[in-house]
Scaffold this motif. Structure first.
Motif, PDB file in Angstrom:
ATOM      1  N   THR A   2       1.504  -1.226   0.268  1.00 10.76           N
ATOM      2  CA  THR A   2      -0.222   0.084   0.224  1.00 10.76           C
ATOM      3  C   THR A   2       0.980   0.873  -0.272  1.00 10.76           C
ATOM      4  O   THR A   2       2.072   0.847   0.584  1.00 10.76           O
ATOM      5  CB  THR A   2      -1.029  -0.163   1.341  1.00 10.76           C
ATOM      6  OG1 THR A   2      -0.115   0.113   1.996  1.00 10.76           O
ATOM      7  CG2 THR A   2      -1.938  -0.984   1.878  1.00 10.76           C
ATOM      8  N   ASP A   3       0.576   2.098  -0.701  1.00 13.69           N
ATOM      9  CA  ASP A   3       0.803   4.175  -0.529  1.00 13.69           C
ATOM     10  C   ASP A   3       1.303   4.187   0.807  1.00 13.69           C
ATOM     11  O   ASP A   3       2.768   5.027   1.184  1.00 13.69           O
ATOM     12  CB  ASP A   3      -0.173   4.539  -1.237  1.00 13.69           C
ATOM     13  CG  ASP A   3       0.054   4.281  -2.748  1.00 13.69           C
ATOM     14  OD1 ASP A   3       0.992   3.518  -3.445  1.00 13.69           O
ATOM     15  OD2 ASP A   3      -1.145   4.644  -3.152  1.00 13.69           O
ATOM     16  N   SER A   4       0.602   3.759   2.111  1.00 13.10           N
ATOM     17  CA  SER A   4       0.547   4.359   3.041  1.00 13.10           C
ATOM     18  C   SER A   4       1.471   3.881   4.224  1.00 13.10           C
ATOM     19  O   SER A   4       2.810   4.316   4.214  1.00 13.10           O
ATOM     20  CB  SER A   4      -0.893   3.835   4.077  1.00 13.10           C
ATOM     21  OG  SER A   4      -0.821   2.606   4.359  1.00 13.10           O
ATOM     22  N   LYS A   6       4.386   1.988   1.797  1.00 12.57           N
ATOM     23  CA  LYS A   6       5.468   2.786   1.151  1.00 12.57           C
ATOM     24  C   LYS A   6       6.126   3.789   1.966  1.00 12.57           C
ATOM     25  O   LYS A   6       7.478   4.999   1.969  1.00 12.57           O
ATOM     26  CB  LYS A   6       4.803   3.098  -0.213  1.00 12.57           C
ATOM     27  CG  LYS A   6       5.281   1.622  -1.288  1.00 12.57           C
ATOM     28  CD  LYS A   6       5.492   1.769  -2.462  1.00 12.57           C
ATOM     29  CE  LYS A   6       5.221   0.799  -3.116  1.00 12.57           C
ATOM     30  NZ  LYS A   6       4.947   0.664  -4.558  1.00 12.57           N
TER      31      LYS A   6
END
Length: 150
Positions: A2-4, A6
Motif C-alpha cells: 500500500t501507499d501508506s 511505502k
C-alpha cells in the motif's frame, strides 16, 4: 504494497517516523513482540523475553521456531528499509545454524545484506543474548524481491 506502507518506510529512512510503527505493521513480527533499537544507522532487532516463546520449560530455553521466525522477520524488515523501491520480499530459502541454547532472556539480532540485486537479496542474520561475539544462532536467507514478469 500500500501507499501508506511505502510512505511509512520512506519516513523511517528519513528519520521522520518511529521504526517500531513499521515493525508493528507486520502481523507475525507483532505476534512475536519484536522490537527495533535504532542507533544511528545501525538496527538491532530484539525478541523480548516472553513465556510464549519457551520450547523447553526445564532449562528454560526458547523454542527454535520462535528464534527462526524472529530472525526471518528481522531480515524481511531490514530488506524493506534497505531497498530503493520497497517491495515485500518472499522467502526463497532460510538456513539456520543453532550454535547454543537460547535461554529465557531477551534475544538480539542484526542483519547484513550480502547481495541486493533487482530480483534477489541475500542476507546474513546473527542472533545473540549475552555478547554479540557469541551468537546463539546464525542464518543465511535468500529472498525474492520481484517476479520476472513484474
Amino acid at each position: 504494497m500500500t501507499d501508506s506502507l511505502k510512505a511509512l518506510i520512506e519516513a523511517c529512512r528519513n528519520g521522520e517516523a518511529n521504526y517500531q510503527d513499521l515493525v508493528d505493521r507486520v502481523p507475525y513480527a507483532r505476534f512475536l513482540g519484536i522490537e527495533l533499537l535504532v542507533q544511528g544507522e545501525e538496527l538491532t532487532f530484539i525478541l523480548p523475553r516472553n513465556e510464549n516463546n519457551i520450547g523447553n520449560p526445564t532449562l528454560p530455553a526458547l523454542h527454535g521456531g520462535a528464534v527462526a521466525g524472529f530472525m526471518e522477520q528481522a531480515a524481511i524488515i531490514f530488506i524493506l528499509l534497505e531497498m530503493g523501491e520497497p517491495k515485500v520480499p518472499k522467502t526463497i530459502d532460510f538456513t539456520i545454524d543453532y550454535l547454543r541454547a537460547g535461554l529465557f532472556r531477551d534475544t538480539f539480532a542484526e542483519c547484513r545484506i550480502t547481495r541486493l540485486g533487482r530480483r534477489i537479496a541475500n542476507v546474513h542474520i546473527s542472533a545473540w543474548q549475552k555478547r554479540r561475539e557469541e551468537p546463539i544462532t546464525i542464518a543465511r536467507a535468500h529472498f525474492l524481491l520481484s517476479e520476472e514478469n513484474n
